[in-house]
Design an enzyme around this catalytic site. Sequence first.
Site, PDB file in Angstrom:
ATOM      1  N   TRP A  90       0.832  -1.214   0.000  1.00 28.09           N
ATOM      2  CA  TRP A  90       0.000   0.000   0.000  1.00 28.09           C
ATOM      3  C   TRP A  90       0.860   1.255   0.000  1.00 28.09           C
ATOM      4  O   TRP A  90       1.859   1.342   0.699  1.00 28.09           O
ATOM      5  CB  TRP A  90      -0.886   0.003   1.249  1.00 28.09           C
ATOM      6  N   ASN A  92       0.306   5.797   0.049  1.00 27.55           N
ATOM      7  CA  ASN A  92      -0.565   6.965  -0.017  1.00 27.55           C
ATOM      8  C   ASN A  92       0.255   8.253   0.038  1.00 27.55           C
ATOM      9  O   ASN A  92       1.075   8.463  -0.859  1.00 27.55           O
ATOM     10  CB  ASN A  92      -1.722   6.911   0.991  1.00 27.55           C
ATOM     11  N   ASP A  93       0.086   9.116   1.001  1.00 24.24           N
ATOM     12  CA  ASP A  93       0.519  10.507   0.930  1.00 24.24           C
ATOM     13  C   ASP A  93       1.919  10.737   0.347  1.00 24.24           C
ATOM     14  O   ASP A  93       2.906  10.182   0.848  1.00 24.24           O
ATOM     15  CB  ASP A  93       0.524  11.127   2.321  1.00 24.24           C
ATOM     16  N   THR A 152       2.490  11.729   7.806  1.00 25.34           N
ATOM     17  CA  THR A 152       2.813  12.814   6.880  1.00 25.34           C
ATOM     18  C   THR A 152       3.480  13.995   7.582  1.00 25.34           C
ATOM     19  O   THR A 152       3.147  14.340   8.714  1.00 25.34           O
ATOM     20  CB  THR A 152       1.532  13.257   6.149  1.00 25.34           C
ATOM     21  N   ARG A 214      -2.037  17.300  12.860  1.00 22.60           N
ATOM     22  CA  ARG A 214      -1.148  16.493  12.029  1.00 22.60           C
ATOM     23  C   ARG A 214      -0.674  17.227  10.778  1.00 22.60           C
ATOM     24  O   ARG A 214      -1.120  18.308  10.449  1.00 22.60           O
ATOM     25  CB  ARG A 214      -1.861  15.204  11.629  1.00 22.60           C
ATOM     26  N   ASP A 215       0.223  16.536  10.070  1.00 26.35           N
ATOM     27  CA  ASP A 215       0.670  16.886   8.715  1.00 26.35           C
ATOM     28  C   ASP A 215       1.438  18.208   8.648  1.00 26.35           C
ATOM     29  O   ASP A 215       1.098  19.098   7.859  1.00 26.35           O
ATOM     30  CB  ASP A 215      -0.513  16.947   7.732  1.00 26.35           C
ATOM     31  N   GLU A 263      -6.583  18.649   6.033  1.00 34.31           N
ATOM     32  CA  GLU A 263      -5.382  17.820   6.116  1.00 34.31           C
ATOM     33  C   GLU A 263      -4.323  18.341   5.145  1.00 34.31           C
ATOM     34  O   GLU A 263      -4.596  19.156   4.263  1.00 34.31           O
ATOM     35  CB  GLU A 263      -5.711  16.369   5.781  1.00 34.31           C
ATOM     36  N   TRP A 355     -10.495   8.627  -0.476  1.00 34.92           N
ATOM     37  CA  TRP A 355     -10.755   7.794   0.697  1.00 34.92           C
ATOM     38  C   TRP A 355     -12.137   7.168   0.684  1.00 34.92           C
ATOM     39  O   TRP A 355     -12.414   6.257   1.475  1.00 34.92           O
ATOM     40  CB  TRP A 355     -10.515   8.591   1.964  1.00 34.92           C
TER      41      TRP A 355
END
Length: 567
Positions: A90, A92-93, A152, A214-215, A263, A355
Amino acid sequence: MNRTPRPGAPPRAVPDTHALRRRAVTWAIAALTATAVLITGALIAIGTGGDSGTPDPRPDASADPEAQYKRPADWSPYRPAVHLTPAERWMNDPQRPFWLDGAWHYYYLYNADYPDGNGTEWYHATSTDLVHWREEGVAIAKYENGLGDIETGSAVVDTAGTAGFGPGAVIAIMTQQDAGVQRQSLFVSTDGGFRFEAFDGNPVMDNLGAQHWRDPKIVWDDARREWLMVLAEGHKVGFYTSPDLKDWTYRSGFERDDLGILECPDLFRMSLDGDPAKATWVLAAGVNGGEHGMTTGTAYWTGDWNGEAFAAADAEPAWLDHGADFYAAVTWDDPRLPESERLASRYAIGWLNNWAYAGDLPTDDWHGGADSVVRELALRTVDGRPTLVSTPVGALDALEGEAATIGDERVTDAASTPLPQPDSDAYRLRVEVAPDPADPASEVRFRVKEGAGAFATVGIDFTSGVAFVARDADAAAAAMPEVYRQARTAPAPLRDGVVTLDVIVDASSVEVFVNGGESVLSSVVFGAPGANGLSVESVGGVTELRSLRLAPLAVVQPVDRRDRAAG
């Protein structure tokens, strides 16, 4: 990102609902010992970074010149030819790249334990042209410092050594999550970004009780000689400053109650219309655009940062991409350019997934979608508003083969008309169309990946002045949630009497650049396995096909993935 399952969705086979977003990828240990590897969208060679050169990605075409445009027969049906993907598990970001020691250094989230285990880490790839990539292995591993997985954030080259690790150290600050609590941690690399060590004083920002925190995205504010961070805090983007990347002071927040949980924020300066005297700040964030007729995507605002707060010039957000699948986007400039040119242009890359169905795509050997092609950005005045204009990175042109062309054709309101048929899964389609003055069409529709009764549609509604991508008839649509089957639209007004499209088609995606990149539509699409037909139809009248250019795109990493995985 929206980490909770969609309403009515069956429970995932993972215990932590926050983890779906964070399933980023490390290759299997055996794969890390291979001597050379190509990953989708780029040439990849295993190593620790001594040589960042980019070998020729194409296979030996001496026996068959067309071989360079054909994906290996043993690849899974939807493995892209020119988009970056992991070999398995997998991803993602994206994490914002930086330039150091003759190469771009790029990281993405990867979960080697998908679908049974949680947690992500930063996987590292390098490139000299942002089209071909070399795998460098895991740069920051999950679960090693007791604060959770590696999520992230962003990395910067600390040229002046402000953090105390020496001039030129690479400093990464990212979210770590443990028992549902999100904190910001610092990691340092003194070998050019290949391997990072955790800072003894982590977390450098402890959570005082926020659910969403976050991020972090870090930039250097040259005017004020300090570091500036934007942090996603639920319905707010928080702004922080620091002299040393360790001690952070909260300054203010930019709040929105109409875009879901914010995000992956971003903050940067660009010159408007290439004029350094018109440099402006741009704030971007990953959002849920449902209240604005959008799905999840990347929204942005232009405005001013005064050292304490960001003031948006317009309350309404603009969109970096209007498609269904362009999220967690990052942007960056080129430090090699003179200051005026550096302000005038940037790059961007996003996650080609959504998502709402991220774990449901019909891919066999890897999951989580792919990265978009890298785009070149410019801030231009379009219809009186500062607009981020996107075009495919220039190095992508070198992948184009001999093109088939059509000029000055009329497409009548009849059955679908076949066009030159692509011989390669990945190709670039450039068209210039207009409604016929005497008998104007209301729409023109191009069917891509057509075959076995399935296709996706790239079209223009001349009446409404919009381009659209529809997937309700593609091979995956019946198994997907309703949001997947909804058409997505972007502005496409006539410019000098025509609309232009620049379409990058790959085995499982379509990216549509409208009117020179004034708007973009990016989507995953799935034809029937092996289907690759291309046709056009005009609706309600006649469409003038002023020009059409169809060029195959060379496969950038022809490798036997089974041999690699077994290696």
